[in-house]
Design a protein around this motif. Sequence first.
Motif, PDB file in Angstrom:
ATOM      1  N   LEU A  77      57.666  75.541  37.171  1.00  0.00           N
ATOM      2  CA  LEU A  77      56.876  75.008  36.028  1.00  0.00           C
ATOM      3  C   LEU A  77      55.956  74.493  36.837  1.00  0.00           C
ATOM      4  N   ASN A  78      54.730  75.132  36.952  1.00  0.00           N
ATOM      5  CA  ASN A  78      53.665  74.697  37.856  1.00  0.00           C
ATOM      6  C   ASN A  78      52.991  73.308  37.229  1.00  0.00           C
ATOM      7  N   PRO A  79      52.811  72.324  37.775  1.00  0.00           N
ATOM      8  CA  PRO A  79      52.203  70.983  37.465  1.00  0.00           C
ATOM      9  C   PRO A  79      50.698  71.340  37.316  1.00  0.00           C
ATOM     10  N   LEU A  80      50.282  70.793  35.991  1.00  0.00           N
ATOM     11  CA  LEU A  80      49.054  71.224  35.642  1.00  0.00           C
ATOM     12  C   LEU A  80      48.237  69.902  36.440  1.00  0.00           C
ATOM     13  N   HIS A  81      48.777  68.726  36.791  1.00  0.00           N
ATOM     14  CA  HIS A  81      48.189  67.622  37.588  1.00  0.00           C
ATOM     15  C   HIS A  81      49.116  67.125  38.849  1.00  0.00           C
ATOM     16  N   ASP A  82      48.496  66.711  39.893  1.00  0.00           N
ATOM     17  CA  ASP A  82      49.120  66.306  40.792  1.00  0.00           C
ATOM     18  C   ASP A  82      50.338  65.608  40.693  1.00  0.00           C
ATOM     19  N   VAL A  83      51.476  65.778  41.195  1.00  0.00           N
ATOM     20  CA  VAL A  83      52.462  64.910  41.120  1.00  0.00           C
ATOM     21  C   VAL A  83      52.719  63.809  41.716  1.00  0.00           C
ATOM     22  N   SER A  84      51.825  64.103  43.052  1.00  0.00           N
ATOM     23  CA  SER A  84      51.877  62.977  44.000  1.00  0.00           C
ATOM     24  C   SER A  84      51.201  61.943  43.900  1.00  0.00           C
ATOM     25  N   SER A  85      50.022  62.070  42.946  1.00  0.00           N
ATOM     26  CA  SER A  85      49.295  60.927  42.820  1.00  0.00           C
ATOM     27  C   SER A  85      49.315  60.676  41.272  1.00  0.00           C
ATOM     28  N   ARG A  86      49.935  61.325  40.736  1.00  0.00           N
ATOM     29  CA  ARG A  86      49.918  60.996  39.166  1.00  0.00           C
ATOM     30  C   ARG A  86      51.572  60.769  38.713  1.00  0.00           C
ATOM     31  N   ARG A  87      52.092  59.630  39.226  1.00  0.00           N
ATOM     32  CA  ARG A  87      53.583  59.441  39.020  1.00  0.00           C
ATOM     33  C   ARG A  87      53.951  59.567  37.690  1.00  0.00           C
ATOM     34  N   GLY A  88      53.196  58.970  36.702  1.00  0.00           N
ATOM     35  CA  GLY A  88      53.509  59.124  35.331  1.00  0.00           C
ATOM     36  C   GLY A  88      53.794  60.748  35.067  1.00  0.00           C
ATOM     37  N   TYR A  89      52.942  61.486  35.364  1.00  0.00           N
ATOM     38  CA  TYR A  89      53.192  62.985  35.020  1.00  0.00           C
ATOM     39  C   TYR A  89      54.329  63.427  35.662  1.00  0.00           C
ATOM     40  N   LYS A  90      54.645  63.152  36.852  1.00  0.00           N
ATOM     41  CA  LYS A  90      55.980  63.681  37.389  1.00  0.00           C
ATOM     42  C   LYS A  90      57.132  63.194  36.695  1.00  0.00           C
ATOM     43  N   GLU A  91      57.167  61.722  36.578  1.00  0.00           N
ATOM     44  CA  GLU A  91      58.333  61.346  35.571  1.00  0.00           C
ATOM     45  C   GLU A  91      58.631  61.788  34.275  1.00  0.00           C
ATOM     46  N   ARG A  92      57.343  62.258  33.680  1.00  0.00           N
ATOM     47  CA  ARG A  92      57.326  62.742  32.327  1.00  0.00           C
ATOM     48  C   ARG A  92      57.961  64.080  32.216  1.00  0.00           C
ATOM     49  N   TYR A  93      57.521  64.866  33.133  1.00  0.00           N
ATOM     50  CA  TYR A  93      57.942  66.514  33.068  1.00  0.00           C
ATOM     51  C   TYR A  93      59.290  66.814  33.986  1.00  0.00           C
ATOM     52  N   TYR A  94      59.421  65.916  35.308  1.00  0.00           N
ATOM     53  CA  TYR A  94      60.037  66.455  36.188  1.00  0.00           C
ATOM     54  C   TYR A  94      61.536  65.771  36.823  1.00  0.00           C
ATOM     55  N   ASP A  95      61.406  64.435  36.342  1.00  0.00           N
ATOM     56  CA  ASP A  95      62.490  63.566  36.908  1.00  0.00           C
ATOM     57  C   ASP A  95      63.762  63.846  36.523  1.00  0.00           C
ATOM     58  N   SER A  96      63.730  64.188  35.098  1.00  0.00           N
ATOM     59  CA  SER A  96      65.087  64.640  34.415  1.00  0.00           C
ATOM     60  C   SER A  96      65.347  66.101  34.751  1.00  0.00           C
TER      61      SER A  96
END
Length: 274
Positions: free
Chosen positions: A147-166
Amino acid sequence: MEHSSSSSVSSLSLKLKPPPSLMTSNLNANSYWRKRKKGRNCLLQASAISYQKFIHFALNETKRHSLLLPSPLQERYGSMIALDGKTRLEMLSFEAPRIRLLRSISIEGEAMQVLDFAAFPKPEFDLPIFCGNFFTAANTNIVVLDLNPLHDVSSRRGYKERYYDSLMPLGLKYTELLPWGGKLTSESIKFFSPIVIWTKFSSSKSKHEVLYSAFMEYYKTWMELTEQAVEDTDPSQIRCNREAQHRYLTWRAEKDPGHGVLKRLIGEKLAKWH
């Protein structure tokens, strides 16, 4: 920008896009293919593999959640037989209320089986891009599922948490079953998510069953995310999402080493046009 993104998709429509592993410095698709040409017995192993059930599952799963309609691209591209008179290339292209483009490019022949499957959300959603790239030749399989991230998961922590942490347990589950395939370039890795499956393995019924299971789970997950996503109304965010998709498509177009393979299959003129 919308036109630019759409034209990028069109230009990629029938290009063979092998997995990002083929985009690394230590593996080139053309030289790889020459080296893997062995006897007829090995080639038959590739022809015994089919990715059609992957396509059928994804289309049926999408129809369970949404209204799926043929994309305008479907009228421009369809299926063709390669110059060898045996290998078949087929493209399917659809859209849905929340899906800007769902497209499948498959190549089936004695020598290889390829599936390039992708689903792009509409820019009103910052959802990841679903990507499944499977390349089978002789007895070797090269796979990227993400599931390729639309935005950088390293600099946009909120994006990573919303789509990948779970989703980390899902990624770990298949990391154990489909081990990491080796080093990727720093340019490529930024387009991948924390749950990317990048692997290489010898053909076997059990491995392909695991791969099919992973494809189904990842696609079901993507459809659930799509169904739950909140639509953006901020024009600047929509523009940002559109530009992110365009960057991804540009990266794929510029780093596509499958052009040489496609040229051998359908000729240089058609390969350039597609």
